[in-house]
Design an enzyme around this catalytic site. Sequence first.
Site, PDB file in Angstrom:
ATOM      1  N   SER A  10      25.441   0.984 -17.366  1.00  0.00           N
ATOM      2  CA  SER A  10      26.476   1.249 -17.358  1.00  0.00           C
ATOM      3  C   SER A  10      27.009   2.028 -18.475  1.00  0.00           C
ATOM      4  O   SER A  10      25.610   2.036 -19.186  1.00  0.00           O
ATOM      5  CB  SER A  10      27.343  -0.349 -17.364  1.00  0.00           C
ATOM      6  N   THR A  11      28.082   2.508 -18.501  1.00  0.00           N
ATOM      7  CA  THR A  11      28.388   3.273 -19.506  1.00  0.00           C
ATOM      8  C   THR A  11      28.281   3.315 -20.662  1.00  0.00           C
ATOM      9  O   THR A  11      27.872   3.827 -21.781  1.00  0.00           O
ATOM     10  CB  THR A  11      30.047   3.844 -19.043  1.00  0.00           C
TER      11      THR A  11
END
Length: 465
Positions: A10-11
């Site tokens: 995930s970012t």
Amino acid sequence: MKAALYTRVSTDIQAEEGFSLDAQLSRLRAYCESQAWEIYDIYTDEGESAKNLQRPGLQRMMAHIQEHHLDIVLVYRLDRLTRNVVDLHNFIQELEKHNVSFKSATEVFDTTSAMGRLFITIVAALAQWERENLGERVRMGQVEKIQQGKRTGAHAPFGYRYEGGELVPDGPAAQLVQDIFAKYLQGWGTMRLLRWLNDTTDPKLTPISGRWSQNTLRYLLDNDVYAGYVRYGFGSRSKGETIIEPGDHQPLIDKATWKHIQKLRQKKKSSPSRSGTGSYPLTGVLRCGRCGAPMIGKAKGHKTGRRYYMCSERNSSRTCDLPYIREFILNAMIRKEIQNIYEEQDNIDKPKRMELKNLKQSMDSKLEEIERRRSRWKDAFEEGLIEAVEMRERLDALQEQELELRAQREPVAKEIDYSEVELKLLKSFSRIWQEANMHEKKQVVNLLVRSITVYSVTQVSIAFA
């Protein structure tokens, strides 16, 4: 054993040491090598959270699972796949359906061993417990809120609006609710009320009420929120438990008026209906092409007993202008339409069917070529000819091409996907219709047809099951 390697970041954690895509992939490749597993494909979701399973890479993997290309799914850690025990349980069930195993490279989650299957069984039990516990917590919270006089509904009912989290009367709409109850007390029936509410020439009604249906009006007349109550358990999910408490909002009608109206409503509900649709085989699949409402069967004339189909909204609220259609006329249109469909399918056979089969085969070949190109890009990465970033860009582009191609392939496959049984039913539909009784006709219709949309006395559209 053909393995699917699934990686995700995930970012917000992409830069964390040990969780990068390259780090995950390196560990998974090493694990496959130690087990002598063949890597079928790599499925990556970059910048995607684990809040649900709707991710492009994961969905592509699921498509390959359903097509029986894979034997095992391997992840670096379980949280790379999901953090939700219910999602995990559903995912494992889908794998089991297609005889695919699951393994975490760094944890005990492993459906290929007895210990791993034990943990998966525990996960299933936890998933069931979580669903039941969540439902119980929600129910307890709603009951507590009702007992405090608070409403649990997400939307304010017509005539109210939320202000600071509290229900307050909504000006002209609240006045209209009071007028509806007053007219009902005066003897106005629901059909007369609907004609009045849907009068587009009345400038007082049009801006605030919109289009009313029979169900909308009935819901308003039966909703005790207007008498100052709040309730829990009115819907179908209440398991028989209904709680009604005085609310802390301002009522629009007094309780005596409410009780009197409910007595009138109950008296009308207990009156026997004069018409029914049980002997009309097309009810359930017929839809009005003008307003979208279901169509019902109705007999007119005590002596002639002429049978019609009509829009249920026209029957209840007079807000639809689709004309009555004689049953024999509609039956003839549908028989003709089904005959046309059969002839189209029959004519597809030689040149057209072959053309569609060739088109489907061409699309299948393109899908296979995409798989080969994936393998070549992964080989280039392994040999150090391209960087990981470039490989992911290439694989993402191929994934977009695959999804687009599968979307184009689906309607082509469906067009030539009639079974022999269905084709025989289409061919003999007119004969079956003439010889069958009402119950048999309804069975044949439900087997072949998903919906029939009626636009006029000369135009229908059939969506097959």
